[in-house]
Design an enzyme around this catalytic site. Structure first.
Site, short mmCIF file in Angstrom:
data_model
loop_
_atom_site.label_atom_id
_atom_site.label_comp_id
_atom_site.label_asym_id
_atom_site.label_seq_id
_atom_site.Cartn_x
_atom_site.Cartn_y
_atom_site.Cartn_z
N ASP A 43 0.83 -1.20 0.00
CA ASP A 43 0.00 0.00 0.00
C ASP A 43 0.87 1.26 0.00
O ASP A 43 2.09 1.19 0.13
CB ASP A 43 -0.96 -0.01 1.20
CG ASP A 43 -0.24 -0.18 2.52
OD1 ASP A 43 0.77 0.51 2.72
OD2 ASP A 43 -0.68 -1.01 3.34
N VAL A 44 0.21 2.39 -0.14
CA VAL A 44 0.94 3.66 -0.31
C VAL A 44 1.81 3.96 0.91
O VAL A 44 2.94 4.47 0.77
CB VAL A 44 -0.07 4.80 -0.54
CG1 VAL A 44 0.67 6.13 -0.69
CG2 VAL A 44 -0.92 4.52 -1.76
#
Length: 405
Positions: A269-270
């Site tokens: 994820d980011v």
């Protein structure tokens, strides 16, 4: 008394036969009369001359070659014929000799006797390689054995398009369904159609698909925060943008080949940083990302607040993610670092569910400050690899990931 002689008087008394000229030795003994008349009288005795010819000089016999400049180059009948060599001696003068100079013999002894290969002429495409005799370079049996055992078999059309860098496999299937792909002049709407790029003529949106596919690329990236792992969203930064310079260098290294379409194996994820694999090999990606590969993944999580024993017990008991109860392989509290006051946990999982580690931390009542993946299978992120940097994976690293090419 002096005797008077003339050539006429001598020619009357003697007859000289004609002979080829030669060196003569005349020894004369002359008996002369005291008559004052030049004509001989009947009563006086005739003049007598004792003339003897010297023996001819013998012909010089050919002397054997003694290595000097004076030599007989043409011997008698039945003997060897010598070829003269004009060489320059050490004194700078030209001389004749019957043997070649030593420098020439030395050069011939060390000369390269290999024949120079003739330049390959341009052969028409589609023809088999032939030898000088006009026959094929390999027999039919040898070519059949190679095609059956070593040559890549025909692959699905959608997979070939994805490997050629046209689009992802799903996007390639959509192109096929829309009728934008032709195979050998016919529109193909079946992604499962088996094709061979080396034999079949494939067009996508009117553009010819190259016969040669791009080389396989395997990279390990130290992903920084703020980057997503997909390339579809333009409003966010993608990790694939970090490989623009690498693709330019790869294009110069392999001229004439299409640019590979890179994608990530799995996702982070980011807000998560650390190790992620980037490749253009779909089989490799599917192999190591599938749950059957059973590859463990190690994360280092820094948390805000204190970590107690009940937190570790809650983490070890696991939680439900996407309807599946996920239990970590191991949970360990790491000692504090001098320059970092936050607690750090090492968590190892193998299922790889979406946000699995974050769900485990949330279920245990811990708040994550930062999360970093440091290992996949037997490959660990190099300690000296900076954020946003990548390294090419070696065959040993691929084996550590469970891939056997």
């Amino acid at each position: 008394m002096a005797a008077t002689l003339s050539w006429s008087s001598l020619s009357k008394s003697f007859h000289f036969p004609r002979r080829p000229p030669r060196s003569l030795s005349l020894a004369t003994r002359i008996a002369c009369s005291s008559s004052p008349s030049p004509s001989p009288s009947p009563s006086s005795p005739p003049l007598q001359f004792d003339i003897s010819f010297a023996s001819p000089k013998p012909k010089p016999k050919p002397r054997p070659d003694s290595g000097s400049g004076d030599c007989s180059f043409i011997s008698g009948a039945g003997q060897q014929l010598f070829i003269p060599w004009i060489v320059r001696g050490e004194d700078g003068q030209l001389k004749l000799q019957s043997h070649p100079p030593a420098s020439l013999i030395h050069a011939l002894a060390h000369a390269d006797t290999g024949e120079k290969r003739a330049k390959k002429k341009d052969k028409p495409k589609g023809t088999a390689a032939v030898t000088a005799g006009g026959e094929p370079k390999y027999s039919k049996a040898a070519r059949r054995f190679y095609n059956e055992n070593f040559r890549d078999p025909p692959q699905r059309l959608s997979k070939v398009l994805a490997a050629a860098g046209v689009a992802s496999r799903r996007s390639s299937e959509e192109l096929i369904f829309e009728g934008k792909v032709t195979v050998n002049g016919c529109v193909c709407k079946t992604p499962q159609t088996r094709v061979d790029p080396m034999k079949d003529v494939i067009y996508v949106n009117g553009n010819r698909l190259p016969k040669k596919l791009p080389p396989k690329v395997y990279l390990a990236l130290n992903k920084p925060k703020g980057y997503i792992c997909s390339a579809g969203e333009k409003e966010s930064k993608s990790v694939l943008e970090l490989f623009d310079d690498y693709l330019k260098i790869l294009g110069k290294r392999n001229p004439g080949l299409p640019k590979p379409r890179l994608f990530t194996v799995g996702r982070l994820d980011v807000a998560t940083s650390g190790l992620i694999i980037v490749t253009n090999d779909g089989d490799f990606s599917q192999k190591i990302s599938h749950p059957s590969a059973n590859l463990s993944k190690e994360y280092i999580a820094a948390v805000d607040g204190e970590v107690h024993k009940q937190h570790l017990i809650a983490l070890s008991q696991g939680t439900v993610v996407d309807g599946t109860h996920c239990i970590p392989d191991s949970v360990e509290l790491l000692p504090r670092q001098p320059d970092n006051s936050r607690h750090r946990l090492r968590i190892v999982v193998h299922e790889g569910r979406n946000h699995e580690v974050r769900e485990l931390m949330k279920n245990a009542g811990l708040q994550i400050y930062s999360l970093k993946r440091v290992r996949i299978g037997g490959f660990r992120l190099p300690a000296d690899l900076g954020l946003g940097k990548h390294v090419e994976l070696k065959p040993v690293d691929l084996q550590a990931l469970g891939w056997k090419s």
